[in-house]
Design an enzyme around this catalytic site. Structure first.
Site, PDB file in Angstrom:
ATOM      1  N   CYS A  31      -5.375   3.393 -10.063  1.00  0.00           N
ATOM      2  CA  CYS A  31      -5.856   3.563 -11.427  1.00  0.00           C
ATOM      3  C   CYS A  31      -4.974   2.832 -12.416  1.00  0.00           C
ATOM      4  CB  CYS A  31      -5.881   5.040 -11.797  1.00  0.00           C
ATOM      5  SG  CYS A  31      -6.836   6.019 -10.639  1.00  0.00           S
ATOM      6  N   GLY A  57      -9.141  -0.461 -11.441  1.00  0.00           N
ATOM      7  CA  GLY A  57     -10.161   0.543 -11.162  1.00  0.00           C
ATOM      8  C   GLY A  57     -11.418   0.217 -11.918  1.00  0.00           C
ATOM      9  N   ASN A 132      -1.908   7.779 -12.980  1.00  0.00           N
ATOM     10  CA  ASN A 132      -1.990   6.725 -11.980  1.00  0.00           C
ATOM     11  C   ASN A 132      -1.046   7.120 -10.852  1.00  0.00           C
ATOM     12  OD1 ASN A 132      -0.748   3.294 -11.800  1.00  0.00           O
ATOM     13  ND2 ASN A 132      -2.175   4.362 -10.480  1.00  0.00           N
ATOM     14  N   GLY A 133      -1.587   7.195  -9.655  1.00  0.00           N
ATOM     15  CA  GLY A 133      -0.777   7.627  -8.517  1.00  0.00           C
ATOM     16  C   GLY A 133      -1.466   8.753  -7.787  1.00  0.00           C
ATOM     17  N   TYR A 272      -0.716  -7.289  -4.362  1.00  0.00           N
ATOM     18  CA  TYR A 272      -2.134  -7.307  -4.675  1.00  0.00           C
ATOM     19  C   TYR A 272      -2.513  -6.676  -6.026  1.00  0.00           C
ATOM     20  CZ  TYR A 272      -7.052  -6.147  -4.645  1.00  0.00           C
ATOM     21  OH  TYR A 272      -8.343  -6.011  -5.015  1.00  0.00           O
TER      22      TYR A 272
END
Ligand code: 5GP
Ligand code: MG
Length: 504
Positions: A31, A57, A132-133, A272
């Site tokens: 995210c 996302g 996020n995570g 990435y």
């Protein structure tokens, strides 16, 4: 190998629909989060920030604002540009504090309730939260909370944090946050807001990124620096591992509530996830990727007519590889950037176009040539198989596949929803078996030491304190994995085997 191949093909076919509807994504993206404090255009700036973080996302986005008293929330499935560019949506988001989130969620009707930022009314007032995570003990905590009557509205691990904050008896919002975070494990970069403050926190290892910026008098928090660039904000610094910042109209305060430990940011951001124009850990992601390509050329170069990136993710590494090996860099695969989710229809006839919707061979360039194909990573290998085949159909004489990261052998539990271990091509196949599966003339991956060298660690990966979270390649998970282990005991899930440490 043959039976593996057949099983793989069968799986590829059944996955085709999912793959197409998820825009060819191999594993779920994590995210992106954004927050701004003290700006009259908070919602608009947040929409712009989320637009810059869209690569993190693409399935859902949300913004929650507050005007000093009332909160306003808009959450939508789909892309930022399709939902948050409309005045009708932005104008409803009043106030000068905003928190935003982009996520990859599961499709279907259960998804909407998981779209972030989450919001809850607490005894001290409202609280929005973007995460996020991924927590590694959220399920265990949730089960405990449910035993005492807690009612969860979503299935996200993030909601567990809201419950823990609500239960805290500490006096201030910041102290409640801290008390809650002491109970959770795993990866979190959080941005939250109460009616008069913006809060940002990174987990003690700093697994997921979070940066601080400044736009005039306003402070900005974001997953990546590219989200600061888009709104013209200055990058100040990263939020440190284990740091909490509280931003109010009086300024910014930093707290280090956790016992200090050495940071271990996720190495996959460099490979990435992050955008190449972002700075992560003070390093240009673009330069790091070029370095991966340079190291790869040093390790496993083969004479060929040209180096061709698998666009877009393979581009920087291919530039570095071409430069180091003095091989011409060519665009032998052209990517169609207009393949939208709405275009893709679930009919068999369209499904069978497969990868061609997104990538096409530049046949007149490739015909009769020896080529090196360069991609950033191999996950399931499904894209790679099709791309190699496409190159052969376009008349390539030899196809040498080079991967600018080590083999992904272990699943992630920190916000990258990688497939199960048995779906990771490298988890149960040797390099030669993978080469055979891809039908390539040769296949090489960047080594772990090459990866660390490319990131500026000439001595490689320190055995005692690895500098990054790199379990995808090593099986070395930096935190406990209670939920995984609990599930393992409950359901005896065979694919979640214990971590191993194959490489130093
Ligand atoms: P494969 O050949 O394993 O099917 O797919 C490899 C491709 O997946 C690479 O081009 C790589 O850029 C991409 N990839 C790697 N990790 C992720 C991810 O987390 N999300 C998405 N959407 N793609 C990924
Ligand atoms: Mg790619």
């Amino acid at each position: 190998m043959q039976s593996f191949k057949n099983a793989f093909l069968a799986r590829s076919l059944s996955e085709n629909y999912h793959k197409l509807t998820s825009n060819e994504h191999q594993i779920r993206d994590e995210c992106g989060a954004f927050g701004i404090m003290g700006h009259p255009d908070a919602a608009t700036l947040t929409a712009l920030g989320l637009q810059a973080l869209q690569h993190r996302g693409q399935e859902a986005a949300g913004i929650v604002t507050v005007d000093g008293d009332r909160f306003y929330a808009e959450r939508r499935m789909g892309l930022v540009r399709d939902n948050f560019t409309k005045n009708s949506v932005i104008n409803r988001l009043c106030g000068n504090i905003a928190v935003g989130h982009v996520r990859y969620s599961t499709t279907g009707e259960t998804a909407m309730r998981n779209v972030q930022p989450l919001f809850a009314d607490m005894n001290f007032g409202g609280l929005s939260l973007a995460h996020n995570g991924n927590l590694t003990n959220a399920l265990a905590i949730r089960r405990e909370l449910e035993k005492t009557g807690a009612i969860f509205q979503s299935t996200t691990d993030t909601e567990t944090i809201l419950h823990l904050i609500a239960q805290s008896t500490k006096a201030t919002v910041v102290d409640k946050f801290v008390e809650a975070l002491f109970k959770v494990n795993g990866a979190y970069a959080l941005i939250g807001s109460s009616k008069d403050q913006l809060i940002g926190v990174r987990d003690p290892l700093g697994i997921r990124p979070l940066v601080l910026g400044r736009l005039g008098e306003s402070y900005v928090l974001a997953s990546e620096t590219c989200a600061l660039d888009i709104i013209g904000a200055n990058f100040i610094r990263e939020i440190e591992n284990g740091e909490l910042v509280s931003i109010t109209s009086n300024g910014i305060q930093s707290l280090k509530p956790f016992p200090p430990i050495k940071e271990r940011p996720c190495i996959f951001e460099y490979i990435y996830f992050a955008r190449p124009d972002s700075l992560v850990g003070g390093k240009s992601v673009y330069e790091c990727r070029k370095n991966f390509g340079r190291e790869l050329a040093k390790e496993s170069h083969v004479e060929a007519d040209m180096v061709i990136p698998v666009p877009d993710s393979g581009v920087p590494a291919a530039i570095g590889y071409a430069e180091a090996s003095k091989t011409p860099y060519e665009l032998g695969i052209i990517r169609n950037h207009y393949v939208g989710r709405t275009f893709i229809q679930p009919q068999q006839s369209i499904r069978s176009f497969g990868v061609k919707l997104k990538h096409n061979a530049n046949a007149s360039l490739i015909h009769g040539k020896k080529i090196i194909l360069l991609d950033d990573s191999i996950v399931r290998g499904t894209t790679s198989v099709k791309i190699v085949r496409m190159m052969r159909e376009a008349g390539a004489k030899e196809v040498h596949f080079r991967v600018a990261s080590p083999p992904i052998t272990h699943p992630d539990f920190y916000g990258i929803d990688t497939p199960n271990k048995d779906q990771l091509l490298a988890s149960s196949n040797t390099c030669e078996e993978m080469r055979d599966h891809l039908e390539a003339d040769s296949l090489s991956f960047l080594s772990i030491s090459g990866l660390y060298r490319a990131l500026g660690h000439p001595a490689g990966r320190d055995d005692t304190i690895p500098q990054f979270t790199d379990h995808c390649f090593t099986g070395d998970y930096p935190t406990t994995l209670e939920d995984r282990d609990g599930k393992q005991a409950e359901f005896q899930l065979s694919f979640l085997s214990s971590p191993t440490h194959p490489e130093g």
